[in-house]
Design a protein around this motif. Structure first.
Motif, PDB file in Angstrom:
ATOM      1  N   GLY A   1       0.753  -1.214   0.047  1.00  0.00           N
ATOM      2  CA  GLY A   1       0.036   0.077  -0.172  1.00  0.00           C
ATOM      3  C   GLY A   1       0.953   1.206  -0.093  1.00  0.00           C
ATOM      4  O   GLY A   1       0.726   2.167  -1.059  1.00  0.00           O
ATOM      5  N   PRO A   2       1.715   1.511   1.019  1.00  0.00           N
ATOM      6  CA  PRO A   2       2.489   2.678   1.077  1.00  0.00           C
ATOM      7  C   PRO A   2       3.587   2.852  -0.267  1.00  0.00           C
ATOM      8  O   PRO A   2       3.997   3.757  -0.804  1.00  0.00           O
ATOM      9  CB  PRO A   2       3.436   2.319   2.114  1.00  0.00           C
ATOM     10  CG  PRO A   2       2.751   1.474   3.226  1.00  0.00           C
ATOM     11  CD  PRO A   2       1.667   0.579   2.245  1.00  0.00           C
ATOM     12  N   ALA A   3       4.011   1.585  -0.864  1.00  0.00           N
ATOM     13  CA  ALA A   3       4.739   1.654  -1.891  1.00  0.00           C
ATOM     14  C   ALA A   3       3.827   2.210  -3.299  1.00  0.00           C
ATOM     15  O   ALA A   3       4.457   2.985  -4.106  1.00  0.00           O
ATOM     16  CB  ALA A   3       5.227   0.215  -2.336  1.00  0.00           C
TER      17      ALA A   3
ATOM     18  N   VAL B   1       1.618   4.239  -2.945  1.00  0.00           N
ATOM     19  CA  VAL B   1       1.513   5.716  -2.671  1.00  0.00           C
ATOM     20  C   VAL B   1       2.932   6.437  -2.970  1.00  0.00           C
ATOM     21  O   VAL B   1       2.924   7.501  -3.688  1.00  0.00           O
ATOM     22  CB  VAL B   1       1.412   6.226  -1.132  1.00  0.00           C
ATOM     23  CG1 VAL B   1       1.370   7.630  -0.643  1.00  0.00           C
ATOM     24  CG2 VAL B   1       0.019   5.533  -0.420  1.00  0.00           C
TER      25      VAL B   1
END
Lengths: 118, 238
Positions: free
Chosen positions: B78-80, B82
């Protein structure tokens, strides 16, 4: 580093919250990406701070897919029974999608970028 | 000194062993890929998955136990996603100039990826549930799972198909683009990002920074397009 990571998580959180509450078809992390992009455009300071962290995470993007890939151990029977169908559908669709995407990109780029001032 | 099996059963029940194993397996597979000169077939994800699958089998460990440790890595998808804002921002001028080819290639590639998979899957007699599972396979993992679930597929199997698709894309992209004589890094990157999401993007980032940026854009935009297209196309093929 921790600040940047907090910012990235805040973007994702805001994206997830927006996607859920407004029932948008766009996934939360993608909205989060759009949010971070806007922040980077708005503030050069944010952009300079986020850049090395983002590059660092993306350099090992492959790693993040490993746990999902190992899930294959739980589906060997189902995959085995449908091996031919899944194999053909997966390989042919991916190969064709890459070819079509690249050829369309080139064709449209030639049409729109032919003008010398463009 | 205590019995080895006792220590093992204590360690194997916690997340530490499997988180460590995931990172080490990836580093080994990545070192092997580097050793082989980053040849397209030497895909680090494939190597790591095989190593870990063998390890789980040899130690009689269930996937659920493994995932308790591996979830920390999985979560970073998920953060990747973003973080794909970073290459998009770094190449924003190039991207703006190429807006039209990007949109055209995105729609054509995304439609091909879903429609050809569904048409062939149906021709080979896959069940409606399997078709729903297969439909979002070109989208990046967290997004594909959501689409699969909403279509009535099996999200865990979709995750596996997503990874397999990414490996196919990462393996074929370089030889195929050379064969088609496509030298534009933007076209090569965008096409592999649309068809083979993050694993294709990882490959593109390795080969050329501009291809990597366009692959990231293709992957991000395709997550949106597939979410819109897949339900509609699935209804056509059921």
């Amino acid at each position: 580093m921790i600040r940047v990571f907090a910012l990235i998580l805040c973007c994702q959180l805001a994206g997830e919250a927006a996607a859920r509450s407004l029932a948008l078809p766009v996934p939360g992390p993608v909205l989060g990406m759009a949010g971070l992009f806007v922040l980077m455009l708005a503030s050069p300071r944010v952009a300079q701070a986020v850049r090395p962290v983002g590059d660092g995470i993306l350099r090992h993007l492959s790693l993040l897919f490993v746990p999902a890939g190992v899930g294959i151990v739980g589906h060997l029977r189902l995959l085995g029974e449908n091996a031919l169908a899944i194999g053909v559908a997966l390989i042919a669709s991916t190969v064709l999608a890459i070819a079509v995407g690249a050829l369309v990109f080139r064709a449209v780029a030639r049409l729109t970028e032919a003008k010398p001032d463009a | 000194m205590r019995d080895f099996t006792e220590i093992w059963s204590y360690l194997a029940a916690g997340p530490l062993v499997w988180l460590t194993a995931t990172l080490v397996a990836y580093l080994l597979a990545d070192a092997l890929a580097a050793r082989l000169g980053r040849a397209p077939v030497a895909n680090p994800v494939a190597g790591a998955v095989v190593l870990l699958a063998l390890l789980l089998w040899a130690t009689g460990t269930s996937y659920d136990t493994y995932f308790e440790g591996a979830q920390f890595v999985h979560f970073l998808l998920g953060p990747a996603t973003v973080c794909l804002a970073v290459p998009l921002w770094a190449h924003r001028a190039t991207v703006r100039r190429a807006a039209l080819p990007i949109v055209a290639a995105l729609l054509a590639g995304s439609l091909t990826a879903v429609a050809v998979a569904l048409a062939l899957g149906r021709a080979f007699g896959l069940s409606p549930e399997m078709l729903a599972t297969l439909a979002p396979k070109s989208t990046t993992a967290p997004v594909a799972l959501g689409i699969s679930q909403s279509l009535g597929g099996s999200p865990t199997l979709t995750a596996v198909l997503v990874v397999l698709t990414g490996m196919v894309g990462a393996v074929v992209i370089t030889p195929m683009m050379n064969a088609l004589r496509i030298t534009d890094w933007r076209a090569r990157g965008l096409a592999v990002g649309v068809a083979a999401h993050g694993i294709g993007t990882a490959r593109a980032l390795q080969v050329n920074p501009q291809a990597g940026a366009f692959a990231g854009i293709g992957m991000a935009l395709n997550a949106i397009v597939t979410a819109l297209l897949a339900p509609w196309l699935l209804a056509l093929f059921l």
